[in-house]
Write a protein that holds these residues in place. Sequence first.
Motif, PDB file in Angstrom:
ATOM      1  N   ASN A 160       3.993 -41.779 -99.752  1.00  0.00           N
ATOM      2  CA  ASN A 160       2.947 -41.323 -98.831  1.00  0.00           C
ATOM      3  C   ASN A 160       3.450 -41.171 -97.404  1.00  0.00           C
ATOM      4  N   SER A 161       4.452 -42.008 -97.057  1.00  0.00           N
ATOM      5  CA  SER A 161       4.927 -41.946 -95.675  1.00  0.00           C
ATOM      6  C   SER A 161       5.711 -40.667 -95.408  1.00  0.00           C
ATOM      7  N   ASN A 162       6.065 -39.911 -96.487  1.00  0.00           N
ATOM      8  CA  ASN A 162       6.818 -38.662 -96.291  1.00  0.00           C
ATOM      9  C   ASN A 162       5.932 -37.432 -96.258  1.00  0.00           C
ATOM     10  N   VAL A 163       4.630 -37.629 -96.356  1.00  0.00           N
ATOM     11  CA  VAL A 163       3.733 -36.471 -96.444  1.00  0.00           C
ATOM     12  C   VAL A 163       3.639 -35.765 -95.090  1.00  0.00           C
ATOM     13  N   ILE A 164       3.861 -34.467 -95.119  1.00  0.00           N
ATOM     14  CA  ILE A 164       3.600 -33.640 -93.931  1.00  0.00           C
ATOM     15  C   ILE A 164       2.723 -32.465 -94.351  1.00  0.00           C
ATOM     16  N   TYR A 165       2.149 -31.769 -93.376  1.00  0.00           N
ATOM     17  CA  TYR A 165       1.135 -30.754 -93.687  1.00  0.00           C
ATOM     18  C   TYR A 165       1.548 -29.384 -93.175  1.00  0.00           C
ATOM     19  N   LEU A 166       1.142 -28.362 -93.920  1.00  0.00           N
ATOM     20  CA  LEU A 166       1.260 -26.996 -93.397  1.00  0.00           C
ATOM     21  C   LEU A 166       0.072 -26.808 -92.459  1.00  0.00           C
ATOM     22  N   ARG A 167       0.317 -26.328 -91.245  1.00  0.00           N
ATOM     23  CA  ARG A 167      -0.775 -26.319 -90.265  1.00  0.00           C
ATOM     24  C   ARG A 167      -1.961 -25.465 -90.753  1.00  0.00           C
ATOM     25  N   PRO A 168      -3.182 -25.976 -90.565  1.00  0.00           N
ATOM     26  CA  PRO A 168      -4.360 -25.184 -90.932  1.00  0.00           C
ATOM     27  C   PRO A 168      -4.851 -24.324 -89.780  1.00  0.00           C
ATOM     28  N   GLU A 169      -4.271 -24.495 -88.595  1.00  0.00           N
ATOM     29  CA  GLU A 169      -4.604 -23.653 -87.438  1.00  0.00           C
ATOM     30  C   GLU A 169      -3.409 -23.684 -86.490  1.00  0.00           C
ATOM     31  N   ASN A 170      -3.318 -22.689 -85.635  1.00  0.00           N
ATOM     32  CA  ASN A 170      -2.233 -22.618 -84.645  1.00  0.00           C
ATOM     33  C   ASN A 170      -2.481 -23.505 -83.437  1.00  0.00           C
ATOM     34  N   ALA A 171      -3.756 -23.766 -83.187  1.00  0.00           N
ATOM     35  CA  ALA A 171      -4.170 -24.358 -81.916  1.00  0.00           C
ATOM     36  C   ALA A 171      -3.384 -25.615 -81.530  1.00  0.00           C
ATOM     37  N   GLN A 172      -3.155 -26.500 -82.522  1.00  0.00           N
ATOM     38  CA  GLN A 172      -2.544 -27.795 -82.157  1.00  0.00           C
ATOM     39  C   GLN A 172      -1.134 -27.613 -81.588  1.00  0.00           C
ATOM     40  N   GLY A 173      -0.419 -26.590 -82.052  1.00  0.00           N
ATOM     41  CA  GLY A 173       0.911 -26.305 -81.506  1.00  0.00           C
ATOM     42  C   GLY A 173       0.831 -25.932 -80.033  1.00  0.00           C
ATOM     43  N   GLU A 174      -0.282 -25.319 -79.667  1.00  0.00           N
ATOM     44  CA  GLU A 174      -0.468 -24.933 -78.263  1.00  0.00           C
ATOM     45  C   GLU A 174      -0.865 -26.152 -77.432  1.00  0.00           C
ATOM     46  N   TYR A 175      -1.665 -27.042 -78.024  1.00  0.00           N
ATOM     47  CA  TYR A 175      -2.100 -28.233 -77.271  1.00  0.00           C
ATOM     48  C   TYR A 175      -0.947 -29.189 -77.002  1.00  0.00           C
ATOM     49  N   VAL A 176      -0.112 -29.428 -78.031  1.00  0.00           N
ATOM     50  CA  VAL A 176       0.956 -30.412 -77.820  1.00  0.00           C
ATOM     51  C   VAL A 176       2.031 -29.865 -76.870  1.00  0.00           C
ATOM     52  N   ASN A 177       2.011 -28.568 -76.608  1.00  0.00           N
ATOM     53  CA  ASN A 177       2.975 -27.975 -75.667  1.00  0.00           C
ATOM     54  C   ASN A 177       2.365 -27.663 -74.308  1.00  0.00           C
ATOM     55  N   TYR A 178       1.154 -28.121 -74.076  1.00  0.00           N
ATOM     56  CA  TYR A 178       0.463 -27.744 -72.843  1.00  0.00           C
ATOM     57  C   TYR A 178       1.237 -28.204 -71.591  1.00  0.00           C
ATOM     58  N   LEU A 179       1.768 -29.436 -71.654  1.00  0.00           N
ATOM     59  CA  LEU A 179       2.511 -29.922 -70.485  1.00  0.00           C
ATOM     60  C   LEU A 179       3.814 -29.149 -70.305  1.00  0.00           C
ATOM     61  N   ASN A 180       4.481 -28.864 -71.429  1.00  0.00           N
ATOM     62  CA  ASN A 180       5.754 -28.126 -71.358  1.00  0.00           C
ATOM     63  C   ASN A 180       5.565 -26.755 -70.730  1.00  0.00           C
ATOM     64  N   VAL A 181       4.508 -26.068 -71.149  1.00  0.00           N
ATOM     65  CA  VAL A 181       4.265 -24.724 -70.621  1.00  0.00           C
ATOM     66  C   VAL A 181       3.913 -24.809 -69.143  1.00  0.00           C
ATOM     67  N   MET A 182       3.057 -25.766 -68.798  1.00  0.00           N
ATOM     68  CA  MET A 182       2.620 -25.874 -67.399  1.00  0.00           C
ATOM     69  C   MET A 182       3.822 -26.170 -66.482  1.00  0.00           C
ATOM     70  N   ARG A 183       4.694 -27.080 -66.949  1.00  0.00           N
ATOM     71  CA  ARG A 183       5.852 -27.472 -66.140  1.00  0.00           C
ATOM     72  C   ARG A 183       6.830 -26.309 -65.996  1.00  0.00           C
ATOM     73  N   THR A 184       7.180 -25.689 -67.115  1.00  0.00           N
ATOM     74  CA  THR A 184       8.249 -24.680 -67.056  1.00  0.00           C
ATOM     75  C   THR A 184       7.778 -23.369 -66.440  1.00  0.00           C
ATOM     76  N   MET A 185       6.506 -23.064 -66.569  1.00  0.00           N
ATOM     77  CA  MET A 185       5.985 -21.817 -65.980  1.00  0.00           C
ATOM     78  C   MET A 185       5.434 -22.063 -64.577  1.00  0.00           C
ATOM     79  N   ARG A 186       5.487 -23.291 -64.123  1.00  0.00           N
ATOM     80  CA  ARG A 186       5.026 -23.709 -62.783  1.00  0.00           C
ATOM     81  C   ARG A 186       3.632 -23.137 -62.507  1.00  0.00           C
ATOM     82  N   THR A 187       2.735 -23.409 -63.463  1.00  0.00           N
ATOM     83  CA  THR A 187       1.401 -22.821 -63.352  1.00  0.00           C
ATOM     84  C   THR A 187       0.344 -23.899 -63.091  1.00  0.00           C
ATOM     85  N   LYS A 188      -0.827 -23.423 -62.735  1.00  0.00           N
ATOM     86  CA  LYS A 188      -1.946 -24.330 -62.439  1.00  0.00           C
ATOM     87  C   LYS A 188      -3.156 -23.900 -63.256  1.00  0.00           C
TER      88      LYS A 188
END
Length: 455
Positions: A160-188
């Motif tokens: 069970n500890s090896n279970v991973i999921y195929l994403r059911p939506e794209n959104a979470q990939g955008e949320y977990v990168n929100y800080l990265n995008v804001m920092r590298t694009m120097r945006t507000k």
Amino acid sequence: MSKLTMEELVAFCNQYGFIFQGSEIYGGLANTWDYGPLGTRLKNNIKDAWRAYFIQQRDNSYEIDSDILMNPTVWEASGHLSSFTDPLLDCKECRTRHRADNLISGHTSLVNADAMTQEEMLEYIIVEKIPCPKCGKSNFTDIRQFNLMFATQRGVTQSNSNVIYLRPENAQGEYVNYLNVMRTMRTKLPFSIGQIGKAFRNEITPGNFIFRTIEFEQMEYQTFCKKGSDEEQYDYFKDYGIQFFESIGLSKEHLRYHDHEKLAHYAKAACDIEYLFPFGWGEINGTHNRTDFDLTRHQEYSGKSLEYFDEQTREKYIPYIVESTYGLDRTFLAVICESLEEELVQGEIRQVLKIHPMLAPIKVNVLPLIKKRHSEKALEIYRMLQKRFMVSYDDSGTIGKRYRRGDIIGTPYTITVDDNTLENGIVTLRERDSMQQTNITEDELKTYFSEKISF
Ligand code: GAP
């Protein structure tokens, strides 16, 4: 809109290389479809149109391409592990599995199954004796909640500890990168992150061709903003969605809003844009006010601060997110439904795909009037245009037949090379929808098509 039935649309897509049944030679796999050469081009052109509208033409707008496989804690934080479920029940007589809400909405339009609890749905099905659409009897199991995520194992040991999921939506990939995008694009704030990519859902209900599949593509768009401006953003993107669909050729009378009464676990407000398909109205876009739900949960589960520091007010807070998400495959289907027409021309039926030139898989068809005499010049023009556009060359059959072959796959322009071309450099240009023919010099072609084949 096309008067054709879904069966005719499926046959059209198969015959002209737009969409084939998935794993066809093995008898297929339910709710999977493969895009053929022309379908792939059309799909890519829809992506480009979306990109132009959402990424290129908007300020502070960034596209990313995040991985399908993510740390499984993402799906705990997002609530998908506990709440991304469908209410399913089985017919005890013929063993067919159904979605409870679909059984009700298929039976009556007088109640809104979306707004019912699980208990209310079961009671309604029993009291109304709703029959199984397959065998006609009314004898069902209890409703169970069935998680829609596809799970897979990472590594060689199955635990069970090896279970991973195929994403059911794209959104979470955008949320977990929100800080990265804001920092590298120097945006507000406010700024937006968009992404086009595959999503996977273990759908069990019949799909209506590519409308509901287990593997599909989404064009998702997340706008990060300050609490208080979220409702304005939400209204704005509802409207922007309609504008986008109109810009790619869907007509206003085939589009409508559907506000949600029962909201997903993350949303404060939700509204779909629906398109009038041959089988009825169906969702092609969803706009959701997700509040600070997602980022608050990711902060909690990751232990990493996701707060935004507002330099003007010196405040720290978690941004709100307004999401507008577009189903690529459903948009594709809507475009085909909208564009495929049959009309009577000089006593004969002409099938024509009246698609926006920007979306057309092939932009120009180049024909020599007489193969022996004009093909050398026609091929020269074809090669010249090929450097800039998707073009085709066709020298077999009568001119009329060649026109029709271009019409049915949506090629907006045909040019015919004849003696006038050899002598004066003038070609005949035929326009797909009006079928009108004009003369144009070969030197003007590149500029002419560049202007015509853009939004
Ligand atoms: N991030 C939010 C989200 O995924 P959704 O309403 O579940 O929201 C967004 O999905 C869009 O994805 C829908 O509007 C629809 O166009 C498309 N979509 C959803 N499920 C689909 C499926 N099984 N097959 C094809 N497209 C689907």
